[in-house]
Design a protein around this motif. Structure first.
Motif, short mmCIF file in Angstrom:
data_model
loop_
_atom_site.label_atom_id
_atom_site.label_comp_id
_atom_site.label_asym_id
_atom_site.label_seq_id
_atom_site.Cartn_x
_atom_site.Cartn_y
_atom_site.Cartn_z
N UNK A 260 0.85 -1.20 0.00
CA UNK A 260 0.00 0.00 0.00
C UNK A 260 0.88 1.25 0.00
N UNK A 261 0.59 2.17 -0.90
CA UNK A 261 1.23 3.48 -0.90
C UNK A 261 0.37 4.47 -0.12
N UNK A 262 0.95 5.07 0.89
CA UNK A 262 0.24 6.06 1.70
C UNK A 262 0.56 7.43 1.11
N UNK A 263 -0.45 8.05 0.48
CA UNK A 263 -0.23 9.31 -0.24
C UNK A 263 -0.89 10.48 0.49
N UNK A 264 -0.43 11.68 0.18
CA UNK A 264 -1.02 12.89 0.74
C UNK A 264 -2.24 13.29 -0.08
N UNK A 265 -3.34 13.55 0.59
CA UNK A 265 -4.57 13.94 -0.10
C UNK A 265 -4.72 15.45 -0.17
N UNK A 266 -3.77 16.18 0.37
CA UNK A 266 -3.83 17.64 0.41
C UNK A 266 -2.41 18.17 0.57
N UNK A 267 -2.13 19.37 0.14
CA UNK A 267 -0.80 19.96 0.35
C UNK A 267 -0.64 20.42 1.80
N UNK A 268 0.62 20.47 2.25
CA UNK A 268 0.86 20.91 3.62
C UNK A 268 2.32 20.77 3.99
N UNK A 269 2.58 20.77 5.30
CA UNK A 269 3.95 20.66 5.80
C UNK A 269 3.99 19.63 6.93
N UNK A 270 5.01 18.77 6.91
CA UNK A 270 5.16 17.74 7.93
C UNK A 270 5.76 18.39 9.18
N UNK A 271 5.05 18.32 10.29
CA UNK A 271 5.55 18.90 11.53
C UNK A 271 6.23 17.87 12.42
N UNK A 272 5.74 16.62 12.37
CA UNK A 272 6.32 15.58 13.22
C UNK A 272 6.14 14.21 12.57
N UNK A 273 7.17 13.34 12.70
CA UNK A 273 7.09 11.95 12.23
C UNK A 273 7.08 11.04 13.46
N UNK A 274 6.07 10.19 13.55
CA UNK A 274 6.00 9.22 14.65
C UNK A 274 6.52 7.85 14.23
N UNK A 275 6.58 7.61 12.93
CA UNK A 275 7.23 6.41 12.37
C UNK A 275 8.27 6.92 11.39
N UNK A 276 9.55 6.76 11.77
CA UNK A 276 10.59 7.43 10.97
C UNK A 276 11.72 6.51 10.52
N UNK A 277 11.48 5.19 10.48
CA UNK A 277 12.49 4.29 9.92
C UNK A 277 11.81 3.10 9.24
N UNK A 278 12.47 2.60 8.21
CA UNK A 278 11.92 1.45 7.47
C UNK A 278 12.11 0.17 8.26
N UNK A 279 11.24 -0.77 8.01
CA UNK A 279 11.27 -2.05 8.72
C UNK A 279 10.38 -2.08 9.94
N UNK A 280 9.91 -0.91 10.37
CA UNK A 280 9.04 -0.86 11.54
C UNK A 280 7.67 -1.42 11.18
N UNK A 281 7.06 -2.12 12.13
CA UNK A 281 5.72 -2.67 11.89
C UNK A 281 4.68 -1.69 12.42
N UNK A 282 3.69 -1.37 11.59
CA UNK A 282 2.61 -0.47 12.01
C UNK A 282 1.28 -1.20 11.89
N UNK A 283 0.37 -0.82 12.78
CA UNK A 283 -0.97 -1.38 12.75
C UNK A 283 -1.96 -0.38 12.17
N UNK A 284 -3.02 -0.91 11.62
CA UNK A 284 -4.05 -0.04 11.05
C UNK A 284 -4.57 0.90 12.13
N UNK A 285 -4.59 2.19 11.81
CA UNK A 285 -5.03 3.20 12.76
C UNK A 285 -3.92 3.79 13.59
N UNK A 286 -2.68 3.32 13.41
CA UNK A 286 -1.56 3.87 14.18
C UNK A 286 -1.15 5.23 13.62
N UNK A 287 -0.77 6.13 14.50
CA UNK A 287 -0.38 7.49 14.10
C UNK A 287 0.96 7.46 13.38
N UNK A 288 1.02 8.10 12.20
CA UNK A 288 2.24 8.11 11.40
C UNK A 288 2.94 9.47 11.44
N UNK A 289 2.18 10.55 11.26
CA UNK A 289 2.79 11.88 11.17
C UNK A 289 1.78 12.94 11.57
#
Length: 348
Positions: A133-162
């Motif tokens: 799955x590609x997680x894309x931006x649906x609107x323009x903006x600026x990233x203020x914080x990353x909560x998942x910031x490295x590859x290989x990490x496992x995320x669950x549906x509904x987990x906060x990303x940024x």
């Protein structure tokens, strides 16, 4: 004295006659034929020892040397304990127990079945592209914080990303709050404002929180719509993003592909549905089974191969993308039943 000498000479004569009888006349009264002599002593008509091969008894030589078929050292024929040459079938193979043990000879039954062709192919574990799955931006903006910031990490549906700041998000929140005030009079406009945020993949809990607070949030958290392993991150903190930009790529590894490389010389014997038994080199020789569900329609001009794919379950993600594999594909045949023997039994 004279009489005594006569008795002595007579005794010696009788003893000599008895010894001669026992030495030359005590055997069978019938003379032994040349064939019997050859069979008994394993010599030829000239009296020379016959040498043969323990693996190829049809070889008969008059002197020691090496077998002209397999190169083994010839031995005297009497050491084999075999039948004589006149009764030996030239197509029969008879060897000693010692030679059988040395050659590690095994036997199997000849059976009549429809031939099944087995093809060995190299391959490797790859990500199942149907579960990426590609997680894309649906609107323009600026990233203020990353909560998942490295590859290989496992995320669950509904987990906060940024966390993202966007003027369009602020406008959408204001529309929601304004329509919520008049939702009794114009429910369709209110539902449209809510649906807009939901299509941007914000959970209903976040939308309800905006309504309850009655205030516009300057930054909104972005959540994972699926579960899986992060295989790629394309954003960093304070990056500006545009609509449609890929921010994360998440791969579900519960099922993976095993892609084999099939050379063009064997493509004709492969088809969808063929059974595959394969091993992954890193998993201790454990054998897995599956079936071919895709054969690439295009030939790689450099390697002269096509990809043959198997989809398999991957419990506990034991199979990691990139691991090498080796498979044996069993292909059916339209032929009739035939007499079958192991390939290893054919010597020439």
């Amino acid at each position: 004295m004279k009489t005594k000498n006569i008795l002595i000479y007579s005794g010696l004569l009788l003893g000599g006659l008895l010894f001669g009888y026992l030495l030359f006349g005590g055997g069978s009264s019938e003379p032994q034929s040349m064939e019997e002599h050859i069979a008994e002593t394993h010599t030829n008509a000239e009296g020379n020892v016959v040498y043969t091969c323990s693996m190829h008894p049809q070889v008969r030589e008059d002197e020691p040397g090496d077998c002209p078929i397999c190169g083994m050292e010839l031995i005297p024929a009497n050491e084999l304990g075999e039948d004589n040459a006149s009764t030996q079938n030239p197509n029969a193979v008879k060897i000693s127990q010692a030679a059988m043990a040395l050659a590690d000879i095994q036997t199997t039954e000849v059976r009549k079945e429809i031939p099944v062709q087995e093809t060995r192919l190299p391959g490797k574990v790859v990500v199942n592209q149907n579960l990426v799955s590609n997680i894309t931006a649906h609107f323009p903006g600026r990233v203020r914080e990353l909560y998942v910031d490295f590859t290989g990490d496992y995320v669950r549906k509904g987990q906060r990303l940024a966390s993202i700041y966007s003027p369009e998000l602020i406008t959408a929140q204001r529309e929601l709050l304004e329509t919520a005030r008049f939702k009794e009079q114009n429910p369709r406009l209110y539902e449209s404002a809510r649906r807009k945020l939901m299509l941007w993949e914000f959970p209903e809990e976040t939308i309800d929180q905006i309504e309850r607070s009655g205030e516009v949030m300057q930054e909104l958290d972005f959540f994972a719509p699926v579960s899986g392993y992060v295989s790629d991150i394309s954003i960093s903190r304070e990056d500006h993003i545009s609509e449609g930009m890929v921010m994360y790529r998440i791969a579900d590894l519960s099922k993976v592909w095993i892609e084999f490389e099939a050379y063009e010389t064997v493509i004709g014997r492969l088809s969808k549905g063929d059974e595959v038994a394969f091993q992954v080199s890193s998993l201790g020789g454990q054998t897995f089974k599956g079936e071919v569900n895709f054969i690439e329609p295009f030939l790689n001009a450099d390697s002269r191969t096509v990809k043959v794919r198997v989809t398999t379950e991957n419990p506990n993600t034991r199979m990691k993308p990139g691991m090498f594999a080796e498979g044996v594909i069993s292909s059916g045949s339209n032929q009739t039943e035939r007499m079958l023997i192991p390939r290893s039994a054919v010597m020439w």
